[in-house]
Design a protein around this motif. Structure first.
Motif, short mmCIF file in Angstrom:
data_model
loop_
_atom_site.label_atom_id
_atom_site.label_comp_id
_atom_site.label_asym_id
_atom_site.label_seq_id
_atom_site.Cartn_x
_atom_site.Cartn_y
_atom_site.Cartn_z
N LYS A 234 -3.50 12.12 3.29
CA LYS A 234 -4.68 12.50 4.06
C LYS A 234 -5.67 13.27 3.18
CE LYS A 234 -2.24 12.72 8.49
NZ LYS A 234 -1.70 13.58 9.55
N ALA A 235 -5.14 14.09 2.26
CA ALA A 235 -5.99 14.92 1.42
C ALA A 235 -6.85 14.08 0.47
CB ALA A 235 -5.14 15.90 0.62
N ILE A 236 -6.32 12.97 -0.01
CA ILE A 236 -7.06 12.17 -0.99
C ILE A 236 -7.61 10.87 -0.39
CG2 ILE A 236 -5.80 13.13 -2.95
CD1 ILE A 236 -4.09 10.66 -3.04
N GLY A 237 -7.57 10.77 0.94
CA GLY A 237 -8.24 9.66 1.61
C GLY A 237 -7.51 8.34 1.61
N LEU A 238 -6.16 8.37 1.47
CA LEU A 238 -5.41 7.11 1.46
C LEU A 238 -4.67 6.84 2.77
CD1 LEU A 238 -3.86 7.05 -2.13
CD2 LEU A 238 -5.76 5.71 -1.24
N TYR A 239 -4.69 7.80 3.70
CA TYR A 239 -3.95 7.61 4.95
C TYR A 239 -4.52 6.45 5.77
CZ TYR A 239 -1.18 8.85 9.04
OH TYR A 239 -0.28 8.82 10.08
N GLU A 240 -5.82 6.19 5.65
CA GLU A 240 -6.43 5.10 6.39
C GLU A 240 -5.85 3.75 5.97
OE1 GLU A 240 -10.56 4.52 4.00
OE2 GLU A 240 -10.13 6.52 4.80
N ILE A 241 -5.43 3.64 4.69
CA ILE A 241 -4.79 2.40 4.22
C ILE A 241 -3.47 2.20 4.95
CG2 ILE A 241 -3.75 1.24 2.23
CD1 ILE A 241 -6.71 1.27 2.03
N PHE A 242 -2.72 3.29 5.14
CA PHE A 242 -1.46 3.21 5.87
C PHE A 242 -1.68 2.81 7.32
CE2 PHE A 242 1.83 5.35 8.49
CZ PHE A 242 2.94 4.64 8.04
N GLN A 243 -2.73 3.35 7.95
CA GLN A 243 -3.05 2.98 9.33
C GLN A 243 -3.40 1.50 9.43
OE1 GLN A 243 -6.10 6.11 9.86
NE2 GLN A 243 -4.90 6.85 11.57
N ALA A 244 -4.18 1.01 8.45
CA ALA A 244 -4.52 -0.42 8.44
C ALA A 244 -3.27 -1.27 8.26
CB ALA A 244 -5.53 -0.71 7.32
N PHE A 245 -2.34 -0.80 7.44
CA PHE A 245 -1.08 -1.51 7.22
C PHE A 245 -0.28 -1.63 8.51
CE2 PHE A 245 3.47 -0.34 6.57
CZ PHE A 245 3.94 -1.59 6.20
N LYS A 246 -0.19 -0.53 9.28
CA LYS A 246 0.56 -0.56 10.54
C LYS A 246 -0.09 -1.51 11.53
CE LYS A 246 3.71 1.45 11.13
NZ LYS A 246 5.12 1.11 10.79
N ALA A 247 -1.43 -1.50 11.58
CA ALA A 247 -2.13 -2.42 12.50
C ALA A 247 -1.90 -3.86 12.07
CB ALA A 247 -3.62 -2.10 12.50
N GLU A 269 4.28 -7.50 5.25
CA GLU A 269 3.60 -6.66 4.28
C GLU A 269 4.46 -5.46 3.94
OE1 GLU A 269 -0.32 -5.64 5.50
OE2 GLU A 269 -1.07 -7.67 5.26
N ASN A 270 4.45 -5.06 2.68
CA ASN A 270 5.28 -3.94 2.24
C ASN A 270 4.67 -3.31 1.01
OD1 ASN A 270 7.47 -2.16 2.11
ND2 ASN A 270 8.65 -3.55 0.82
N PHE A 271 3.48 -2.73 1.18
CA PHE A 271 2.78 -2.18 0.02
C PHE A 271 2.52 -0.69 0.10
CE2 PHE A 271 -0.47 -3.57 3.01
CZ PHE A 271 -1.33 -2.49 3.05
N ILE A 272 2.85 -0.05 1.23
CA ILE A 272 2.62 1.39 1.36
C ILE A 272 3.60 1.98 2.35
CG2 ILE A 272 0.88 1.13 3.18
CD1 ILE A 272 -0.61 3.51 1.87
N ALA A 273 4.02 3.21 2.11
CA ALA A 273 4.90 3.92 3.03
C ALA A 273 4.59 5.41 2.95
CB ALA A 273 6.37 3.67 2.67
N MET A 274 4.71 6.08 4.10
CA MET A 274 4.49 7.51 4.15
C MET A 274 5.83 8.24 4.10
SD MET A 274 1.20 8.22 4.32
CE MET A 274 1.01 6.86 3.13
N SER A 275 5.82 9.41 3.48
CA SER A 275 7.02 10.21 3.32
C SER A 275 6.77 11.63 3.82
CB SER A 275 7.41 10.25 1.84
OG SER A 275 8.37 11.26 1.59
N LYS A 303 -6.97 1.64 -4.47
CA LYS A 303 -7.53 1.63 -3.13
C LYS A 303 -8.63 0.58 -3.01
CE LYS A 303 -10.04 4.52 0.20
NZ LYS A 303 -10.61 5.85 0.48
N GLN A 304 -9.52 0.51 -4.00
CA GLN A 304 -10.62 -0.45 -3.95
C GLN A 304 -10.08 -1.88 -3.95
OE1 GLN A 304 -13.02 0.63 -7.31
NE2 GLN A 304 -13.96 2.38 -6.28
N HIS A 305 -9.01 -2.12 -4.73
CA HIS A 305 -8.44 -3.47 -4.79
C HIS A 305 -7.77 -3.84 -3.47
CE1 HIS A 305 -7.31 -7.13 -6.76
NE2 HIS A 305 -6.02 -6.92 -6.52
#
Length: 341
Positions: A234-247, A269-275, A303-305
């Protein structure tokens, strides 16, 4: 003096049913809300306290599906003629979450039994807002960045208000429905489910080719998996990618159920996971509260890719959807028989 309210309660939170809940006035005439989700508990509590109007901002999940208790409560609200209007809103309207929301207008003094359903998911303006980082070290909390947020203009809000007041029907925007209409759709309240759809068969590529392209993009995304601490994301702006992954997981699951007749399958899909582990970030991160400048550069490129691949994936998903819909509507595809080839 009439009592009205506006509420934006916490979404999908758990709660505990009080002792003898069924005897309380807010619950004694309908199904009890499930303890797994307090959305309808907030609604029923408010309706018990007010005697005019209540407006709630909630996740769109309250409008469709859900647990059996939630369906029964929707049925109760409709049969009691308490719902005046439902508006589905775009995603990314809030600064803290990208979840799509809806506005539900309750009215205890309706002059008609009609319910106005309005779809504003594609009706919005984009506004840039300055924000400070809220997590991590001072290097993040002192950082100011701009975030795009979707908003409604005055004209767009007036258009929705007019539709509610006049019970209008406008293609792909608003529809006025009766309780009988809602009953036929098992008390679901998503506006788009009530719009008339015009289908014109269009030539399309073979399903096998579309799915092969889709899987190629997913395989490339899966080629680099990022596992990291949720707060750090969340601090570096990557949490939105995880939300998109879940959707995307849910979309691909639904697509695969429909695609059974083709013999083809969209790969997971299996490219991101939260810990929850403090400071965890794989590829390696040796600090618990911040990320090195070099690694930040790498993450930004990643992130851009991923965003580019998301666009590609959405393009092929849309193509696949547009290919499926005419065949489904014409009866060419019978999803009732999953074994049909």
């Amino acid at each position: 003096m009439s009592t009205s309210l506006i509420s934006n309660p916490p979404y999908n939170t758990k709660w505990k049913l009080p002792v003898f809940a069924q005897l309380q006035p807010r619950f004694n005439d309908c199904e009890l809300p499930p303890e797994k989700n307090a959305n309808f508990a907030f609604i029923l509590t408010a309706l018990n306290k007010m005697d005019a109007k209540a407006v709630f901002i909630l996740p769109c999940s309250v409008l469709n599906g859900g647990l059996k208790q939630e369906e029964e409560i929707r049925k109760y609200l409709i049969e009691k003629n308490l719902i005046e209007a439902v508006i589905t809103c775009p995603d990314n309207m809030f600064e803290s979450t990208g979840i799509a929301t809806c506005i539900i207008v309750f009215n205890k003094h309706k002059s008609t039994t009609q319910i106005e359903l309005i779809d504003m998911r594609n009706t919005y303006e984009v506004e840039k807002r300055e924000q400070r980082g809220q997590y991590g070290s001072s290097s993040h909390t002192n950082r100011v960045y701009k975030k795009a947020v979707k908003v409604f203009s005055d004209e767009q809000m007036e258009r929705a208000i007019k539709a509610i007041e006049e019970h209008t029907t406008e293609k792909d925007f608003a529809v006025s429905v009766s309780p009988e209409d809602v009953k036929e759709r098992k008390y679901r309240l998503l506006p788009s489910a009530y719009f008339e759809v015009d289908f014109e068969p269009q030539p399309h590529r073979e399903y096998k080719e579309i799915i092969a392209d889709l899987n190629r993009v997913i395989e490339e995304k899966n080629g680099l998996k990022l596992t990291m601490n949720e707060s750090l994301a969340k601090a570096i702006g990557l949490y939105e990618i995880f939300q998109a992954f879940k959707a995307s997981e849910e979309i691909n699951k639904a697509m695969n159920e429909t695609l059974g007749f083709t013999g083809e399958k969209i790969i997971p899909e299996n490219f991101i996971a939260m810990s929850k582990k403090a400071g965890e970030l794989k590829f390696e991160n040796g600090r618990k509260d911040s990320v090195s400048t070099i690694l930040m550069s790498i993450l930004q490129m990643w992130k851009q890719h991923i965003m580019y691949l998301n666009i590609e994936e959405n393009r092929f998903l849309l193509e696949l959807r547009d290919a499926l819909l005419p065949d489904l509507m014409s009866g060419k595809i019978d999803i009732g028989d999953k074994n049909e080839k």
